[in-house]
Design a protein around this motif. Sequence first.
Motif, PDB file in Angstrom:
ATOM      1  N   ILE A 109       0.837  -1.194   0.000  1.00 19.95           N
ATOM      2  CA  ILE A 109       0.000   0.000   0.000  1.00 19.95           C
ATOM      3  C   ILE A 109       0.877   1.251   0.000  1.00 19.95           C
ATOM      4  N   GLY A 110       0.557   2.195  -0.894  1.00 22.32           N
ATOM      5  CA  GLY A 110       1.256   3.478  -0.938  1.00 22.32           C
ATOM      6  C   GLY A 110       0.282   4.634  -0.899  1.00 22.32           C
ATOM      7  N   ASP A 111       0.796   5.837  -0.575  1.00 19.05           N
ATOM      8  CA  ASP A 111      -0.055   7.025  -0.529  1.00 19.05           C
ATOM      9  C   ASP A 111      -0.438   7.511  -1.911  1.00 19.05           C
ATOM     10  N   LYS A 112       0.473   7.309  -2.878  1.00 20.86           N
ATOM     11  CA  LYS A 112       0.279   7.881  -4.216  1.00 20.86           C
ATOM     12  C   LYS A 112       0.674   6.863  -5.276  1.00 20.86           C
ATOM     13  N   ASP A 113       0.420   7.262  -6.519  1.00 19.75           N
ATOM     14  CA  ASP A 113       0.880   6.468  -7.652  1.00 19.75           C
ATOM     15  C   ASP A 113       2.142   7.056  -8.257  1.00 19.75           C
ATOM     16  N   ALA A 114       2.485   8.297  -7.853  1.00 22.18           N
ATOM     17  CA  ALA A 114       3.662   8.973  -8.407  1.00 22.18           C
ATOM     18  C   ALA A 114       4.392   9.719  -7.300  1.00 22.18           C
ATOM     19  N   TYR A 115       5.745   9.696  -7.365  1.00 27.02           N
ATOM     20  CA  TYR A 115       6.565  10.346  -6.345  1.00 27.02           C
ATOM     21  C   TYR A 115       7.713  11.089  -7.044  1.00 27.02           C
ATOM     22  N   PRO A 116       8.189  12.180  -6.431  1.00 27.66           N
ATOM     23  CA  PRO A 116       9.363  12.881  -6.983  1.00 27.66           C
ATOM     24  C   PRO A 116      10.648  12.111  -6.659  1.00 27.66           C
ATOM     25  N   ILE A 117      11.638  12.256  -7.522  1.00 31.72           N
ATOM     26  CA  ILE A 117      12.905  11.558  -7.287  1.00 31.72           C
ATOM     27  C   ILE A 117      13.671  12.228  -6.160  1.00 31.72           C
ATOM     28  N   ASN A 118      14.580  11.446  -5.584  1.00 27.23           N
ATOM     29  CA  ASN A 118      15.474  11.922  -4.524  1.00 27.23           C
ATOM     30  C   ASN A 118      14.735  12.331  -3.253  1.00 27.23           C
ATOM     31  N   PHE A 167      -8.364  10.029  -2.600  1.00 28.84           N
ATOM     32  CA  PHE A 167      -7.675  10.370  -1.360  1.00 28.84           C
ATOM     33  C   PHE A 167      -6.734   9.236  -0.976  1.00 28.84           C
ATOM     34  N   PRO A 168      -5.629   9.550  -0.317  1.00 34.38           N
ATOM     35  CA  PRO A 168      -4.661   8.515   0.081  1.00 34.38           C
ATOM     36  C   PRO A 168      -5.193   7.682   1.242  1.00 34.38           C
ATOM     37  N   PRO A 169      -4.538   6.551   1.522  1.00 33.99           N
ATOM     38  CA  PRO A 169      -4.957   5.740   2.684  1.00 33.99           C
ATOM     39  C   PRO A 169      -4.912   6.573   3.963  1.00 33.99           C
ATOM     40  N   LEU A 170      -5.879   6.329   4.826  1.00 39.66           N
ATOM     41  CA  LEU A 170      -5.998   7.107   6.057  1.00 39.66           C
ATOM     42  C   LEU A 170      -5.227   6.459   7.197  1.00 39.66           C
ATOM     43  N   GLU A 171      -4.640   7.290   8.020  1.00 41.22           N
ATOM     44  CA  GLU A 171      -4.124   6.794   9.280  1.00 41.22           C
ATOM     45  C   GLU A 171      -5.311   6.449  10.176  1.00 41.22           C
ATOM     46  N   ASP A 172      -5.079   5.539  11.120  1.00 44.56           N
ATOM     47  CA  ASP A 172      -6.157   5.186  12.038  1.00 44.56           C
ATOM     48  C   ASP A 172      -6.594   6.406  12.832  1.00 44.56           C
ATOM     49  N   GLY A 173      -7.905   6.548  12.952  1.00 43.67           N
ATOM     50  CA  GLY A 173      -8.465   7.679  13.678  1.00 43.67           C
ATOM     51  C   GLY A 173      -9.761   8.135  13.029  1.00 43.67           C
ATOM     52  N   ILE A 174     -10.242   9.298  13.449  1.00 46.47           N
ATOM     53  CA  ILE A 174     -11.488   9.853  12.912  1.00 46.47           C
ATOM     54  C   ILE A 174     -11.144  11.007  11.976  1.00 46.47           C
ATOM     55  N   HIS A 175     -11.664  10.930  10.777  1.00 47.05           N
ATOM     56  CA  HIS A 175     -11.415  11.941   9.750  1.00 47.05           C
ATOM     57  C   HIS A 175     -12.761  12.458   9.245  1.00 47.05           C
ATOM     58  N   TYR A 176     -12.673  13.649   8.621  1.00 48.38           N
ATOM     59  CA  TYR A 176     -13.886  14.257   8.079  1.00 48.38           C
ATOM     60  C   TYR A 176     -13.595  14.757   6.676  1.00 48.38           C
ATOM     61  N   ALA A 189     -14.267   6.942  10.109  1.00 42.05           N
ATOM     62  CA  ALA A 189     -13.525   6.458  11.274  1.00 42.05           C
ATOM     63  C   ALA A 189     -12.833   5.157  10.914  1.00 42.05           C
ATOM     64  N   THR A 190     -11.518   5.110  11.067  1.00 42.07           N
ATOM     65  CA  THR A 190     -10.755   3.913  10.706  1.00 42.07           C
ATOM     66  C   THR A 190      -9.968   3.408  11.908  1.00 42.07           C
ATOM     67  N   ASP A 191      -9.952   2.097  12.035  1.00 42.90           N
ATOM     68  CA  ASP A 191      -9.194   1.418  13.094  1.00 42.90           C
ATOM     69  C   ASP A 191      -8.754   0.082  12.514  1.00 42.90           C
ATOM     70  N   SER A 192      -7.517   0.009  12.066  1.00 37.76           N
ATOM     71  CA  SER A 192      -7.023  -1.222  11.437  1.00 37.76           C
ATOM     72  C   SER A 192      -6.178  -2.069  12.382  1.00 37.76           C
TER      73      SER A 192
END
Length: 573
Positions: free
Chosen positions: A29-38, A240-249, A269-272
């Motif tokens: 699992i990643g946050d994005k499909d594209a990342y900057p180099i370095n 949107f990227p994967p959420l950290e555990d917690g409550i989001h809006y 609300a996520t709790d993994s």
Amino acid sequence: MKKTLLISFFSLGLIFSCNAAQAAMLNLIGDKDAYPINQEFGLDVKIDSEGEGINGAQATVQFDRSILEAVKADKIGSIFDFWLTEPVISNAEGKISFIAASTTGFTGKSLQVLRVTFRPKGPAKSTLVFSDAAITAADGSGKNVLTKTNGLALTFTAASGVAEGPAQITRPAEAATGLPKKPAMTVALYPDPAKWNNVSAKFFANWTLPGDVTGVAAVLNKVPNSAPAVSEGLFEAKSFPPLEDGIHYLHVRFRNSIGWSETSHYKIATDSAPPSISNIILDGKSVVGLELVGVNAPTPEILYTAKDALSGIDHYEIAVDGNDAVATKTSSYTLPLQIPGKHILTLKALDVAGNTIEARVNFEIIPIESPKIGFISKDVFIGEGGLIVSGTYLAGHTVNIDLVDGSGRTVFHDVRGTDANGNWNLSIDTPLKQGKYFVEAVGEDDRGALSLAVRSDIINAHERPIFTLGGLEVTKTWLIFILMVLIAFGAWLGTMTYRMRQLQVSRRVTIAQRDVIAMSSLIRQDVEKMSALLKSTNLKDTREQLKLLIGKVEESSQKMTKYIVDNIGEIKD
């Protein structure tokens, strides 16, 4: 080789037992499909157990060493606490390998295993994949339940920042007659804003655009009542990227030529992370790992503490020896009556989001003293009762008595108490069929605690004898059998006698035929000679010879008569 090592280790029985898993997936699992180099970025190795218990995993994450450099592998937050092989980074080979396990089992859709940090070396596209992967079921078998692995295809660019904005819509706006309507959102991955979720992955939010809308503002944060006022353009879906555990809006507003609409707020609300279990106490004794706990109480009480940092504990499920689990919301439970011997208790804690943790408790119910069987009837006849059993036991206790047939089926059961001297007795009047039986006795005290079973010698239920001959009991069945044998022997003897008689008759008939034929031949020869003499001219000689021949014929005739009469007489006899 590693997969064999992992499964072999789990098969030793060190891993506890729960419901056997049917399938599981290993995901990158990643946050994005594209990342900057370095610039460093992180990818998470996660497991979707698909609702079943797992307790071990291994894999090799393979990457293109000419495009990526692995910087570190972080075990913080992992469900596993025992690493047979620590995460090993090999940039020379372009791989990261690990083997991990736990003495508890888990279920969840986003179970954290490992976080790996990478640094791109230059602009390129690259795919990261899993190899040599396995996930083991938490049932002690070491069964590999992995059904699918999901890698990642990533793009690395030279830009200092990689923007992944929503896909824009170009169209003429309708004339506005008032402020836009409040957006109505749908989020497929999190369809119910009132519930906790145990999955973390990239997701989309969707809405329908009214004709007069010219701009949309969509913001995700942890503030319940944000009102975004910066338009990102015109779009009807945003990733949107994967959420950290917690409550989001998630906050979304529409804008037209007149102004901004009211803000729609969508709670996610996520709790993994699975709960934790500690301080397990059975029958007043602390449970340490998988050590066997000796228990004297027949209905022991188990106490436990479970914690969940986010969604909270929903309930517990307790099962013994694989039987149906009992659900409870309390942190203690009294087991039903347990028979003496070793047992396995599984304690499962479930949080509100749907994650679970399961612990195993190995315990042994210590049996109380067993009763003794002192007397049992030697003669038991089929179709009759009257089986007498007696013995001794502790005064004031009871004895559970079963009469069991050769197939292991209980044909009679009774409970008898002991007298002041500890004696007990029982008369079993149940008619029995022919076969082998034994009596089994189990002691019980006033708590319901049981002893180990004691068995009597084998009891043979047989027919009552009609009479005794020389110490041998002859029953009706044996008498019928003997008579049938005698009848069969008589029939055989008669047949053999008849056949011998027939053989003798045949022989005598043959002898009679032979003698008659011989005498007939002699007579015929004499008659032929007489006929020849009659033709002779010498009458004197002829008379003498005829007289002699007639005498021979008479003699032969008498002999033939005698042979015939004698042989026929013998045949009649």
